[in-house]
Design a protein around this motif. Structure first.
Motif, PDB file in Angstrom:
ATOM      1  N   HIS A  60      46.406 -43.584 -36.705  1.00 27.43           N
ATOM      2  CA  HIS A  60      47.461 -44.406 -37.305  1.00 27.43           C
ATOM      3  C   HIS A  60      47.043 -45.866 -37.502  1.00 27.43           C
ATOM      4  O   HIS A  60      47.901 -46.729 -37.688  1.00 27.43           O
ATOM      5  CB  HIS A  60      48.725 -44.312 -36.447  1.00 27.43           C
ATOM      6  N   ARG A 102      44.138 -31.175 -29.248  1.00 30.11           N
ATOM      7  CA  ARG A 102      45.149 -32.112 -28.782  1.00 30.11           C
ATOM      8  C   ARG A 102      46.505 -31.680 -29.309  1.00 30.11           C
ATOM      9  O   ARG A 102      46.651 -31.336 -30.475  1.00 30.11           O
ATOM     10  CB  ARG A 102      44.801 -33.514 -29.275  1.00 30.11           C
ATOM     11  N   GLN A 103      47.479 -31.722 -28.455  1.00 29.19           N
ATOM     12  CA  GLN A 103      48.841 -31.379 -28.842  1.00 29.19           C
ATOM     13  C   GLN A 103      49.625 -32.662 -29.089  1.00 29.19           C
ATOM     14  O   GLN A 103      49.588 -33.580 -28.266  1.00 29.19           O
ATOM     15  CB  GLN A 103      49.527 -30.586 -27.721  1.00 29.19           C
ATOM     16  N   ASP A 104      50.316 -32.758 -30.211  1.00 32.81           N
ATOM     17  CA  ASP A 104      51.178 -33.902 -30.456  1.00 32.81           C
ATOM     18  C   ASP A 104      52.327 -33.875 -29.464  1.00 32.81           C
ATOM     19  O   ASP A 104      52.867 -32.808 -29.144  1.00 32.81           O
ATOM     20  CB  ASP A 104      51.732 -33.868 -31.879  1.00 32.81           C
ATOM     21  N   VAL A 141      55.973 -39.103 -33.162  1.00 34.78           N
ATOM     22  CA  VAL A 141      54.978 -38.609 -32.204  1.00 34.78           C
ATOM     23  C   VAL A 141      54.481 -39.778 -31.343  1.00 34.78           C
ATOM     24  O   VAL A 141      54.311 -40.898 -31.832  1.00 34.78           O
ATOM     25  CB  VAL A 141      53.785 -37.969 -32.958  1.00 34.78           C
ATOM     26  N   ASP A 168      55.729 -41.634 -36.736  1.00 35.51           N
ATOM     27  CA  ASP A 168      56.056 -40.319 -37.308  1.00 35.51           C
ATOM     28  C   ASP A 168      56.666 -39.383 -36.272  1.00 35.51           C
ATOM     29  O   ASP A 168      56.426 -38.171 -36.296  1.00 35.51           O
ATOM     30  CB  ASP A 168      54.804 -39.676 -37.925  1.00 35.51           C
ATOM     31  N   PRO A 171      56.072 -34.894 -28.929  1.00 32.28           N
ATOM     32  CA  PRO A 171      57.263 -35.343 -29.651  1.00 32.28           C
ATOM     33  C   PRO A 171      57.894 -36.542 -28.936  1.00 32.28           C
ATOM     34  O   PRO A 171      58.071 -36.521 -27.727  1.00 32.28           O
ATOM     35  CB  PRO A 171      58.204 -34.138 -29.617  1.00 32.28           C
ATOM     36  N   LEU A 173      45.682 -39.536 -26.928  1.00 39.50           N
ATOM     37  CA  LEU A 173      46.780 -39.875 -27.825  1.00 39.50           C
ATOM     38  C   LEU A 173      46.195 -40.364 -29.144  1.00 39.50           C
ATOM     39  O   LEU A 173      45.185 -41.067 -29.159  1.00 39.50           O
ATOM     40  CB  LEU A 173      47.679 -40.933 -27.183  1.00 39.50           C
ATOM     41  N   PRO A 174      46.824 -40.009 -30.264  1.00 39.63           N
ATOM     42  CA  PRO A 174      46.219 -40.219 -31.586  1.00 39.63           C
ATOM     43  C   PRO A 174      46.409 -41.606 -32.197  1.00 39.63           C
ATOM     44  O   PRO A 174      46.700 -41.742 -33.379  1.00 39.63           O
ATOM     45  CB  PRO A 174      46.915 -39.149 -32.433  1.00 39.63           C
ATOM     46  N   ILE A 224      51.870 -41.977 -29.890  1.00 40.49           N
ATOM     47  CA  ILE A 224      50.480 -42.262 -30.286  1.00 40.49           C
ATOM     48  C   ILE A 224      49.798 -43.227 -29.322  1.00 40.49           C
ATOM     49  O   ILE A 224      48.594 -43.443 -29.404  1.00 40.49           O
ATOM     50  CB  ILE A 224      50.393 -42.797 -31.722  1.00 40.49           C
ATOM     51  N   GLN A 228      43.938 -45.114 -25.074  1.00 41.64           N
ATOM     52  CA  GLN A 228      44.617 -44.033 -25.805  1.00 41.64           C
ATOM     53  C   GLN A 228      43.671 -42.862 -26.062  1.00 41.64           C
ATOM     54  O   GLN A 228      44.076 -41.701 -26.005  1.00 41.64           O
ATOM     55  CB  GLN A 228      45.226 -44.564 -27.101  1.00 41.64           C
TER      56      GLN A 228
END
Length: 147
Positions: free
Chosen positions: A88, A31-33, A117, A115, A35, A83-84, A119, A78
């Motif tokens: 969190h 998975r790519q964060d 990113v 942070d 921005p 998405l992460p 999420i 999510q």
């Protein structure tokens, strides 16, 4: 002979490190964060989803430590969108609401940022309670569609 013994002792730890690095990076599925620290980054991501929107509200929120009820459905969305959010759990985040423009009926998009990113994300119809997917992810709760 001592030189070969030294290589024999060094090689196994090096091979273990290399294997750990390879295993920690799944083949192309990592998975790519995304921005989302700036308004420009968020607007660009929305545009990549085919959404033109205007920011209307931002607020600080606390992500529940445990996902139950309607938040469990949101968390599942999510996960599908990769998405992460779960990473969190229990933390503070910023929820930014956008009004989707050039679309009928009235739709809103919400982005959850922590942070710097992205999420969490969803697009929804405020009156009908329909949650719509983003990032081309299929999602099948009772009512859903695509934004």
């Amino acid at each position: 002979m001592k030189r070969y013994l030294k290589y024999f002792l060094i090689a196994p730890p090096l091979l273990l490190c290399a294997a750990a690095v390879c295993l920690s990076h799944e083949s192309g599925n990592a998975r790519q964060d995304i921005p989302a620290a700036t308004s420009a980054q968020r607007t660009q991501w929305l545009a990549m989803q085919g959404i033109s929107a205007q920011e209307i509200h931002a607020q600080q929120v606390t992500i529940p430590a445990e996902f139950t009820g309607s938040y469990a459905v949101y968390a599942a969305l999510q996960d599908v969108q990769e998405l992460p959010l779960a990473v969190h759990a229990g933390e503070c985040a910023t929820c930014i609401t956008y009004q989707v423009t050039e679309r009928e009926p009235l739709l809103y998009a919400e982005l959850l940022i922590a942070d710097g990113v992205l999420i969490g994300a969803q697009c929804y119809h405020p009156e009908e309670g329909i949650t719509l997917t983003m990032q081309g992810a299929p999602f099948t709760p009772e009512k859903n569609g695509e934004c």
